[in-house]
Design a protein around this motif. Structure first.
Motif, PDB file in Angstrom:
ATOM      1  N   UNK A  67       0.818  -1.207   0.000  1.00 51.82           N
ATOM      2  CA  UNK A  67       0.000   0.000   0.000  1.00 51.82           C
ATOM      3  C   UNK A  67       0.859   1.267   0.000  1.00 51.82           C
ATOM      4  N   UNK A  68       1.912   1.271   0.812  1.00 51.37           N
ATOM      5  CA  UNK A  68       2.782   2.447   0.903  1.00 51.37           C
ATOM      6  C   UNK A  68       3.452   2.726  -0.442  1.00 51.37           C
ATOM      7  N   UNK A  69       3.929   1.681  -1.098  1.00 52.99           N
ATOM      8  CA  UNK A  69       4.579   1.857  -2.402  1.00 52.99           C
ATOM      9  C   UNK A  69       3.612   2.453  -3.420  1.00 52.99           C
ATOM     10  N   UNK A  70       2.366   1.990  -3.386  1.00 53.98           N
ATOM     11  CA  UNK A  70       1.363   2.502  -4.318  1.00 53.98           C
ATOM     12  C   UNK A  70       1.094   3.982  -4.063  1.00 53.98           C
ATOM     13  N   UNK A  71       0.947   4.355  -2.790  1.00 56.13           N
ATOM     14  CA  UNK A  71       0.696   5.763  -2.455  1.00 56.13           C
ATOM     15  C   UNK A  71       1.919   6.632  -2.753  1.00 56.13           C
ATOM     16  N   UNK A  72       3.105   6.070  -2.550  1.00 55.25           N
ATOM     17  CA  UNK A  72       4.327   6.834  -2.816  1.00 55.25           C
ATOM     18  C   UNK A  72       4.460   7.144  -4.307  1.00 55.25           C
ATOM     19  N   UNK A  73       4.109   6.177  -5.132  1.00 60.20           N
ATOM     20  CA  UNK A  73       4.180   6.399  -6.589  1.00 60.20           C
ATOM     21  C   UNK A  73       3.223   7.506  -7.018  1.00 60.20           C
ATOM     22  N   UNK A  74       2.127   7.642  -6.282  1.00 58.24           N
ATOM     23  CA  UNK A  74       1.147   8.685  -6.590  1.00 58.24           C
ATOM     24  C   UNK A  74       1.506  10.010  -5.917  1.00 58.24           C
ATOM     25  N   UNK A  76       1.479  10.808  -2.806  1.00 55.84           N
ATOM     26  CA  UNK A  76       0.452  11.193  -1.844  1.00 55.84           C
ATOM     27  C   UNK A  76       0.959  11.213  -0.399  1.00 55.84           C
ATOM     28  N   UNK A  77       2.092  10.561  -0.156  1.00 57.70           N
ATOM     29  CA  UNK A  77       2.582  10.443   1.213  1.00 57.70           C
ATOM     30  C   UNK A  77       3.350  11.702   1.621  1.00 57.70           C
ATOM     31  N   UNK A  78       2.902  12.355   2.666  1.00 58.10           N
ATOM     32  CA  UNK A  78       3.627  13.505   3.209  1.00 58.10           C
ATOM     33  C   UNK A  78       4.624  12.961   4.241  1.00 58.10           C
ATOM     34  N   UNK A  79       5.830  12.690   3.770  1.00 56.01           N
ATOM     35  CA  UNK A  79       6.802  11.972   4.603  1.00 56.01           C
ATOM     36  C   UNK A  79       7.217  12.774   5.830  1.00 56.01           C
ATOM     37  N   UNK A 177      -4.190  12.004   3.876  1.00 50.22           N
ATOM     38  CA  UNK A 177      -4.421  11.366   5.168  1.00 50.22           C
ATOM     39  C   UNK A 177      -4.389   9.845   5.044  1.00 50.22           C
ATOM     40  N   UNK A 178      -5.030   9.335   4.001  1.00 47.65           N
ATOM     41  CA  UNK A 178      -5.042   7.884   3.764  1.00 47.65           C
ATOM     42  C   UNK A 178      -3.629   7.375   3.475  1.00 47.65           C
ATOM     43  N   UNK A 179      -2.874   8.142   2.693  1.00 45.35           N
ATOM     44  CA  UNK A 179      -1.507   7.748   2.350  1.00 45.35           C
ATOM     45  C   UNK A 179      -0.596   7.760   3.586  1.00 45.35           C
ATOM     46  N   UNK A 180      -0.741   8.794   4.413  1.00 40.25           N
ATOM     47  CA  UNK A 180       0.058   8.879   5.641  1.00 40.25           C
ATOM     48  C   UNK A 180      -0.289   7.719   6.576  1.00 40.25           C
ATOM     49  N   UNK A 181      -1.581   7.420   6.691  1.00 39.73           N
ATOM     50  CA  UNK A 181      -2.014   6.317   7.549  1.00 39.73           C
ATOM     51  C   UNK A 181      -1.428   4.993   7.068  1.00 39.73           C
ATOM     52  N   UNK A 182      -1.356   4.813   5.750  1.00 42.81           N
ATOM     53  CA  UNK A 182      -0.765   3.591   5.196  1.00 42.81           C
ATOM     54  C   UNK A 182       0.711   3.487   5.573  1.00 42.81           C
ATOM     55  N   UNK A 183       1.414   4.624   5.479  1.00 45.35           N
ATOM     56  CA  UNK A 183       2.835   4.638   5.832  1.00 45.35           C
ATOM     57  C   UNK A 183       3.039   4.391   7.321  1.00 45.35           C
ATOM     58  N   UNK A 184       2.145   4.921   8.156  1.00 39.41           N
ATOM     59  CA  UNK A 184       2.247   4.704   9.596  1.00 39.41           C
ATOM     60  C   UNK A 184       1.865   3.276   9.991  1.00 39.41           C
TER      61      UNK A 184
END
Length: 263
Positions: A67-74, A76-79, A177-184
């Motif tokens: 999931x994180x990889x998918x959001x990162x490619x988009x 969307x993740x605010x690291x 928010x969804x992308x950050x939650x996936x990373x967390x």
């Protein structure tokens, strides 16, 4: 062992589909179903819930990476936000595993029942987080992250149902928010899984094929299918009336909660 493995393969299929379709973590389905499977197979009563939670958390590691990889490619993740929340998330997750190891199986079951009912009500009423008007301080972020990590580790979930509303309340766009939650979810799963594996290594009456409190056959069966069905569920979300289906799904959550009450 074979029966539980095959049942877990089916469970992974369903958990992956529902996670993709409704945007929820698979732990919501995995924990109560595993608890019923483990009880039916005669696992010691005091171990049923903690093994269900630990095994669910272990499966989240692989699904979270995907999931994180998918959001990162988009993009969307605010690291930067992930780095702020990360320390609290990891500390809370470790503490959650310790707490779970020291409370009774009945208490752990009660906590999960409350969580099921809460999410069920949210889905039935289509409740959505409302944006707030201010940014949180780093101290508030750290404290909130610790609590969310602790609860996620206790419940065997990736934390999305807790982290997303918190972020949206403080003006984070839903997509981010969804992308950050996936990373967390990844540090929650990794730290919690290691904690449950170490804390349970000397536990008495563990069934064969256990790695601490993690039941390996169920872990393998679930990840074998959930990683493939989650993307299918996500695609179906664009074709099916997902909002309407959430109400039907909430009924299933209430049934599972009732089942756990009379478990």
């Amino acid at each position: 062992m074979i029966a539980i493995f095959l049942a877990s393969v089916l469970l992974g299929t369903v958990a992956g589909l529902t996670a993709g379709l409704f945007g929820i973590g698979g732990g919501l389905i995995i924990v109560p179903v595993l608890a019923m499977l483990f009880a039916a197979q005669g696992f010691p009563t005091e171990l049923v819930m903690i093994m269900s939670v630990a095994t669910s958390l272990a499966t989240i590691i692989l699904t979270s990476i995907s999931s994180v990889l998918a959001h990162h490619r988009l993009d969307s993740v605010l690291w930067n936000k992930v780095r702020i929340l990360g320390p609290g998330i990891m500390i809370g997750s470790a503490v959650g595993a310790v707490v779970a190891d020291h409370v009774s199986g009945g208490v752990l079951r009660f906590i999960f029942i409350i969580y099921l009912i809460g999410v069920g009500v949210q889905m039935a009423l289509q409740l959505k987080p409302k944006p707030g008007q201010q940014q949180p301080s780093k101290e508030l972020d750290l404290a909130a992250a610790g609590i969310m990590g602790l609860l996620s580790s206790l419940l065997g979930i990736g934390g999305g149902t807790l982290i997303v509303p918190y972020l949206v309340h403080f003006q984070t766009p839903m997509r981010n928010a969804v992308a950050i939650a996936s990373a967390c979810g990844l540090p929650i799963a990794v730290v919690g899984t290691v904690g449950y594996a170490l804390l349970g290594k000397d536990a008495s009456q563990l069934p064969d094929w256990s790695l601490g409190y993690i039941y390996v056959p169920s872990f393998l069966g679930i990840v074998l299918t959930s990683m493939y069905t989650a993307p299918i569920g996500a695609k179906l979300a664009h074709k099916l009336p997902a909002e309407q289906l959430k109400r039907y799904f909430s009924l299933l959550l209430f049934v599972m909660a009732a089942k756990l009450i009379w478990f």
